[in-house]
Structure formats: C-alpha cells, structure tokens
Design a protein around this motif. Structure first.
Motif, short mmCIF file in Angstrom:
data_model
loop_
_atom_site.label_atom_id
_atom_site.label_comp_id
_atom_site.label_asym_id
_atom_site.label_seq_id
_atom_site.Cartn_x
_atom_site.Cartn_y
_atom_site.Cartn_z
N ARG A 160 41.27 34.43 44.28
CA ARG A 160 42.25 32.15 44.87
C ARG A 160 42.32 32.82 46.24
O ARG A 160 42.28 31.61 46.62
N ASP A 161 43.81 33.29 46.18
CA ASP A 161 44.75 32.74 47.79
C ASP A 161 43.50 33.30 49.00
O ASP A 161 43.47 32.23 50.03
N LEU A 162 42.66 34.12 48.80
CA LEU A 162 41.76 34.47 49.95
C LEU A 162 40.44 33.04 49.84
O LEU A 162 40.37 33.15 51.54
N ALA A 163 40.08 32.88 48.97
CA ALA A 163 38.79 32.21 49.16
C ALA A 163 39.46 30.94 49.35
O ALA A 163 38.65 29.88 50.22
N THR A 164 40.55 30.09 49.09
CA THR A 164 40.79 29.38 49.59
C THR A 164 41.08 29.61 51.31
O THR A 164 40.84 28.61 52.28
N ARG A 165 41.54 30.67 51.68
CA ARG A 165 42.00 30.67 52.77
C ARG A 165 41.13 30.35 54.28
O ARG A 165 41.00 29.89 54.87
N PHE A 166 39.73 31.39 53.55
CA PHE A 166 38.83 31.70 53.59
C PHE A 166 38.30 30.30 54.34
O PHE A 166 37.84 29.82 54.95
N ASN A 167 38.45 29.26 53.04
CA ASN A 167 37.55 27.80 53.07
C ASN A 167 38.17 27.26 53.98
O ASN A 167 37.34 26.06 54.92
N SER A 168 39.74 27.07 54.05
CA SER A 168 40.00 25.93 55.03
C SER A 168 39.69 26.73 56.20
O SER A 168 40.33 25.43 56.98
N ARG A 169 39.97 27.76 56.89
CA ARG A 169 39.69 28.52 58.21
C ARG A 169 38.35 28.28 58.62
O ARG A 169 37.95 28.02 59.82
N PHE A 170 37.42 28.42 57.70
CA PHE A 170 35.99 29.04 58.14
C PHE A 170 35.01 27.63 57.13
O PHE A 170 33.97 27.93 58.10
N GLY A 171 36.01 26.98 57.03
CA GLY A 171 34.53 26.38 55.79
C GLY A 171 33.83 26.90 54.82
O GLY A 171 34.33 27.90 53.93
N ASP A 172 33.86 24.92 53.47
CA ASP A 172 33.71 25.76 52.61
C ASP A 172 32.37 27.05 52.16
O ASP A 172 31.12 26.74 52.87
N THR A 173 33.13 28.07 51.33
CA THR A 173 31.64 29.15 51.26
C THR A 173 32.32 29.22 49.89
O THR A 173 31.55 29.68 49.20
N PHE A 174 33.28 29.14 49.56
CA PHE A 174 33.69 30.42 48.23
C PHE A 174 33.69 29.01 46.59
O PHE A 174 34.73 28.62 47.77
N VAL A 175 33.09 29.91 46.05
CA VAL A 175 33.52 29.38 44.49
C VAL A 175 35.05 29.53 44.73
O VAL A 175 35.13 31.36 44.39
N VAL A 176 36.12 28.76 44.60
CA VAL A 176 37.65 29.11 43.39
C VAL A 176 37.23 29.73 42.21
O VAL A 176 37.52 28.85 41.62
N PRO A 177 37.94 31.40 42.00
CA PRO A 177 37.70 31.11 40.52
C PRO A 177 38.81 31.19 39.57
O PRO A 177 39.67 31.73 40.45
N GLU A 178 38.58 30.82 38.68
CA GLU A 178 39.71 31.30 37.19
C GLU A 178 40.32 32.35 36.87
O GLU A 178 38.82 33.17 36.29
N ALA A 179 41.22 33.00 36.73
CA ALA A 179 41.60 34.03 35.61
C ALA A 179 41.14 33.53 33.87
O ALA A 179 41.13 32.56 34.33
N GLN A 180 40.93 33.99 33.57
CA GLN A 180 40.04 34.13 32.39
C GLN A 180 40.24 34.84 31.50
O GLN A 180 40.59 35.61 30.88
N ILE A 181 41.95 34.67 31.31
CA ILE A 181 42.50 35.54 30.02
C ILE A 181 42.51 36.07 29.11
O ILE A 181 43.01 34.74 28.67
N GLN A 182 42.53 37.09 28.30
CA GLN A 182 41.54 36.87 26.91
C GLN A 182 42.59 36.23 25.94
O GLN A 182 43.76 37.81 26.00
N GLN A 183 43.24 35.32 25.55
CA GLN A 183 44.26 35.17 25.06
C GLN A 183 43.90 35.02 23.15
O GLN A 183 42.65 35.11 23.47
N GLY A 184 44.79 35.94 22.40
CA GLY A 184 44.26 36.33 21.51
C GLY A 184 43.34 37.00 21.68
O GLY A 184 42.90 38.21 20.07
N THR A 185 42.93 37.87 22.43
CA THR A 185 42.38 39.21 22.22
C THR A 185 43.18 39.95 21.90
O THR A 185 44.27 40.47 22.42
N ALA A 186 42.95 41.23 20.80
CA ALA A 186 43.72 41.74 20.44
C ALA A 186 43.96 43.42 21.50
O ALA A 186 43.46 43.72 21.85
N LYS A 187 45.39 43.45 21.36
CA LYS A 187 45.86 44.80 22.13
C LYS A 187 45.88 45.69 21.37
O LYS A 187 46.74 45.58 20.46
N ILE A 188 45.14 47.46 21.44
CA ILE A 188 45.14 47.80 21.02
C ILE A 188 46.20 49.28 21.57
O ILE A 188 46.43 49.54 22.43
#
Ligand code: ADP
Ligand code: NA
Length: 330
Positions: A160-188
C-alpha cells in the motif's frame, strides 16, 4: 468485468500442500472465485529466494497448480498461473525496489525470522527484497483486495505504501489494495505440537497432514496426534490444545459446529474422535488426490491450461507495466 479483483499466491516449496493451506487458503479461494476477478499465482520466483533443488521446483510448481485445480479453483473462472511465466513481475519489482527505502525494507519481520534460520551468508538479497516482489505481484493486477493470513499483513502494508508513493510521485497508476485478513478462518495446528501452527517448515512431518499423502500415512498421523490425560472431548484451546485442534479440523471440514461434534463424541474416547476424523479427512482429500494425479498424468494439458492463464495474466500485467514505464520515463 466489473467484479473486484483479488490476488493471492502460494509458493511451490513443498511436495504437497498441507491441511493448513487447504483450510486457510485454498478452500477460501474456491469460495471467493465466484464473486471476484481472481488471480491465483504459483509464486515460483519467491521460491528461489531460499536454497532449492531445480528439479523439485519444476515438479512442485506443476503439482501446486494441479492441487489448486483439484481443490476447486476453476481455470474457467479464475486466472491460475505461474509467476515466472509473466515477466512483468520481475520488471515491476525492479522499479519498486528503486522506490523502497533500505530502512523500510529492513523493518520486514519475516526477513528477520527467515534470515536467522538461514544465517547471514546464506540469506540472499532476494529474500530481503521478497516483499517488494510481492508488492509487484499484487499491484500488476490492480487488485482491490489481497486475501492473506495475519503473517502477511506487514507485506500488504508495504504494498500500500509503495502504491501510494508511486501514485503521488508519478501520477495515479495503481489501485491501493486492502489486506483481506481472513478473520474467523480456522488456524490449524501441528498434530504433534498443537501450540504451533501446522507448517511445511516444521522440523518433522509427524504432525503435518499433507493433501497428497496416501490414506494410510494420514491415518497413522491422526491416530498418533498428541492429546492430553483428561480424556474428555471438549474444546478448550488453552487447556486442551490437541483435542481442540482435532475438533476444529473436524468442524471446518464437515461444516458442522464444534458443539455438535462434542455431542456426538460425548462419553467416548479420543480414539473414536480420531477414527472419525480419519474418515472426514479421507473423504475430503481422496477426491483432491485423485484429481491431482489425473492432472499430473496429462502434463501437456496442465501446461496448456497454465499457458492460457499466463496469456491473460501477461495481458493485464503488461498493461499496468507499460503505464508504469510511461509514468517514470522509461
Ligand atoms: P507454511 O506455513 O506451511 O509455510 P505458507 O506460509 O506458505 O504455509 O501459507 C500459504 C497459505 O496457507 C497462507 O494463506 C496461509 O495463511 C495458509 N496457512 C498456512 N498454514 C496454515 C495453518 N496452519 N492454518 C491456517 N492457514 C494456514
Ligand atoms: Na510460511
């Protein structure tokens, strides 16, 4: 398509995926492929950041892809491809390397853990820049979300930091992704050491349930799983980690609540619970094993599937990379 994009990957660094990978990643991915434009990647460039055997790697790359498909990833719905077949991953990683601070990369805790395991002479610069390659993997597909385990949160933050940095330095290029941490996913947990996560990196395989193991091997491992002296079948993660782990696996694979399994086995011994679990695991994995073997027996067809997915991945990734090159004057 208008569907949100997800990217996720696994290294082909073992001869078989394990039960933790199946529950924590594959079965989630299979569910998600319906609602997302999903890119699932066998990240073989990541796998060479540690010492590896070339012949094994080539075989494991195919076997990993085959297990994805056998477990339900549908190549007609999802783009299931091999990382090294899409050169843009390495190319964008280089660009992102030049935007990453040395101190910033040095703060990645997974490198600290892994480099300790290998020692500073063996730990490669590739292992150090691993999270930057991972950022490239994600950003090339303009992924909105990255379904990962908690251990990958820091790497997605860097992305996310790299995407944001690139976008602000060189123009809007990347979607800034969200982590989708699997809540409630069983840990084995490991069957022999039920306070440690089940992992291919465990010192012995005695507590590791592998998708491709023959039924009798899995049976032996489950029947020898560590429990306790209390002899009651009850979920209690703190006091009864071994039994709780068996109950979790039973519950996740059958889709039944833990309480209903406790009821079924009330007043019975651990041997009965284990025998029941042997059946449940076998019912889940037998078809996956059979399908994996079929896929691996027709190498040409598997390679064709992967080549056709790589073609789509190259198209999408190539589009992003050429915007990047334009933006930075290359
Ligand atoms: P390993 O720990 O065996 O090296 P990886 O780190 O390669 O496994 O993980 C691949 C995927 O499988 C990740 O999405 C991770 O969250 C999931 N995973 C790995 N081990 C487990 C586990 N014990 N329980 C649940 N999910 C797991
Ligand atoms: Na790992």
């Amino acid at each position: 398509s208008a569907k949100p994009v997800i990217f996720s990957g696994m290294q082909p660094s073992s001869d078989s995926l394990h039960l933790g990978n199946y529950i924590g990643a594959l079965s989630q991915w299979t569910r998600m492929q319906e609602d997302y434009d999903a890119f699932f990647c066998v990240v073989n460039l990541h796998a060479i950041t540690v010492p590896q055997d070339p012949k094994d790697l080539a075989e494991r790359t195919r076997a990993t892809a085959a297990q994805y498909i056998a477990a339900g990833i549908d190549p007609a719905k999802s783009t299931l491809f091999v990382q090294s077949q899409v050169p843009a991953h390495a190319e964008l990683a280089w660009v992102l390397n030049t935007l990453t601070g040395f101190g910033e990369a040095s703060r990645m805790t997974q490198f600290k853990d892994k480099s300790q395991r290998y020692g500073s002479d063996t730990a490669s610069v590739g292992l150090f820049t691993y999270p930057i390659l991972m950022a490239a993997d994600i950003l090339l597909y303009q992924a909105n979300a990255v379904p990962v385990g908690e251990d990958q949160r820091q790497h997605v933050e860097l992305t996310r930091d790299l995407a944001t940095r690139f976008n602000s330095r060189f123009g809007d290029t990347f979607v800034v992704p969200e982590a989708q941490i699997q809540q409630g996913t069983a840990k084995i947990y490991d069957l022999q050491d039920p306070t440690s996560k089940m992992s291919k990196s465990a010192e012995t395989e005695a507590g590791l349930i592998k998708v491709l193991d023959p039924a009798n091997v899995t049976k032996k491992k489950i029947m020898r799983a560590v429990t306790d002296d209390d002899a009651t079948i009850r979920f209690d993660r703190a006091e009864k980690p071994g039994v709780s782990n068996l109950l979790t696996i039973f519950s996740v694979l059958t889709g039944r609540p833990v309480a209903s399994i406790e009821d079924e086995f009330a007043g019975r011994g651990y041997g009965d619970l284990k025998k029941g679990l042997v059946e449940v695991v076998e019912e889940t994995f037998a078809p996956v094993r059979t399908r994996t073997e079929e896929l691996l027996a027709d190498r040409a067809e598997l390679d064709r599937l992967l080549a056709s997915a790589a073609e789509r991945a190259n198209e999408v990734a190539g589009r992003t990379l050429s915007r990047v090159y334009d933006a930075i004057g290359l």
